[in-house]
Design an enzyme around this catalytic site. Structure first.
Site, mmCIF file in Angstrom:
data_model
loop_
_atom_site.group_PDB
_atom_site.id
_atom_site.type_symbol
_atom_site.label_atom_id
_atom_site.label_comp_id
_atom_site.label_asym_id
_atom_site.label_seq_id
_atom_site.Cartn_x
_atom_site.Cartn_y
_atom_site.Cartn_z
ATOM 1 C CB THR A 15 -0.955 0.034 1.205
ATOM 2 O OG1 THR A 15 -0.187 -0.098 2.411
ATOM 3 C CG2 THR A 15 -1.968 -1.101 1.128
ATOM 4 N N GLY A 16 2.157 1.159 0.195
ATOM 5 C CA GLY A 16 3.026 2.328 0.115
ATOM 6 C C GLY A 16 3.230 2.764 -1.326
ATOM 7 C CD GLN A 18 9.369 3.863 -4.614
ATOM 8 O OE1 GLN A 18 9.755 3.086 -5.477
ATOM 9 N NE2 GLN A 18 9.239 5.167 -4.836
ATOM 10 C CD GLU A 96 20.948 1.290 0.465
ATOM 11 O OE1 GLU A 96 22.171 1.017 0.548
ATOM 12 O OE2 GLU A 96 20.482 2.063 -0.390
ATOM 13 C CD GLU A 210 29.803 -4.268 -5.213
ATOM 14 O OE1 GLU A 210 29.527 -3.940 -4.044
ATOM 15 O OE2 GLU A 210 29.189 -3.823 -6.209
ATOM 16 C CG HIS A 247 26.742 -2.195 -2.986
ATOM 17 N ND1 HIS A 247 26.957 -2.941 -4.122
ATOM 18 C CD2 HIS A 247 25.550 -1.581 -3.171
ATOM 19 C CE1 HIS A 247 25.948 -2.796 -4.948
ATOM 20 N NE2 HIS A 247 25.080 -1.963 -4.403
#
Length: 299
Positions: A15-16, A18, A96, A210, A247
């Site tokens: 429901t947000g 995003q 994150e 990475e 990151h």
């Protein structure tokens, strides 16, 4: 952990803003979103998808294969635990900056429940032409096309670039797995490689790594002896030691985790390591992997 069009998906935090936006985008890709969960929002609908208070409530009403979390870091642990205890086997955790003790606890609960967590700090999963679970642009035909190259990436943005380069070079993807860029992850690069090797549509693998951690070195041990054509690109090869780049997991400490150690381990396993992503198509051809006719023809 490879989610196809046949799998039923839950969206936690649907429901947000995003959650609503990406639910619609995921459905455009063919994802079968059957339920959403947002505390206190039970009884609503988002894009025709019924909303429940918890993952447990949603699982009681639907047979769920996977869930994706559009929740803030402070709520991530509870959401993962809710999903794992509800019996959902694949949990895609996008957030994150989740506290490390929360990550360790939620991963421990998931393991006990037999669930696999992809992430945290992942961009998600894609099977081109079938599904997209997360925030990758699975709807963009210049980035994702059905094919036979399995891609695993710690970075969503670099993974997107590499997938675009693959399509430009005439290749398509069997599946994309974003493992995430945090130091503590539920799914490693080696885990993703195993999943791609087991996926019948995969002919070759591309690893987007990475600096930092030992995931690429660990993956090299898995790749050794498999006989699967594999190409890798390692980002951050010019980064100074003991400085985090991008990151949270991209920091070189000790005698592992540098670009040099990763490149050496991968090349020792027979992997073709390229200097820039645009060289991946040429490297695949050098390993005997031809372009995919439907993609090369623009189909």
């Amino acid at each position: 952990m490879i989610v196809t069009a046949q799998h039923a998906v839950l969206v936690q935090g649907i429901t947000g803003r995003q959650g609503q936006y990406w639910t619609e985008r995921m459905e455009e890709c063919g994802t079968r979103v059957v339920a959403g969960a947002s505390p206190g929002r039970a009884g609503r609908e988002v894009h025709g998808v019924p909303v429940y208070d918890t993952a447990a409530d949603a699982a009681a009403a639907h047979d769920l294969d996977a869930t994706v979390l559009f929740v803030p870091p402070a709520r991530a642990k509870d959401a993962v635990v809710d999903a794992a205890e509800a019996g959902i086997r694949t949990i895609v955790c996008l957030a994150e900056h989740i506290p490390s003790h929360d990550v360790m606890e939620m991963l421990a609960v998931a393991r006990e429940c037999g669930s696999v967590v992809v992430g945290p700090n992942t961009a998600g999963l894609v099977v081109p032409g079938q599904s997209s679970v997360g925030i990758m642009p699975g709807f963009a035909p210049n980035i994702f096309r059905p094919g036979r190259i399995g891609v695993v990436s710690r970075s969503g943005s670099l993974g997107t670039l590499v997938c675009m380069n693959l399509v430009t070079a005439g290749f398509g993807q069997s599946a994309f797995i974003g493992v995430g860029g945090d130091p503590i992850l539920g799914t490693t690069t080696a885990d993703a490689v195993r999943a791609l090797v087991a996926h019948p549509a995969t002919e070759a693998i591309v690893i987007v790594g990475e600096i930092g951690g030992s995931m690429e070195e660990d993956a090299a041990e898995v790749i050794t002896g498999l006989g699967v054509p594999t190409v890798a690109f390692i980002a951050g090869r010019s980064a100074p030691p003991d400085r985090r780049m991008g990151h949270a997991g991209a920091i070189v400490t000790g005698d592992r985790g540098s670009a040099d150690t990763k490149v050496a381990a991968l090349r020792g396993a027979g992997v073709a390591v390229v200097d820039i992503p645009s060289e991946i198509g040429t490297a695949l051809r050098g390993l005997g992997v031809g372009p995919h006719a439907a993609v090369a023809a623009g189909g």
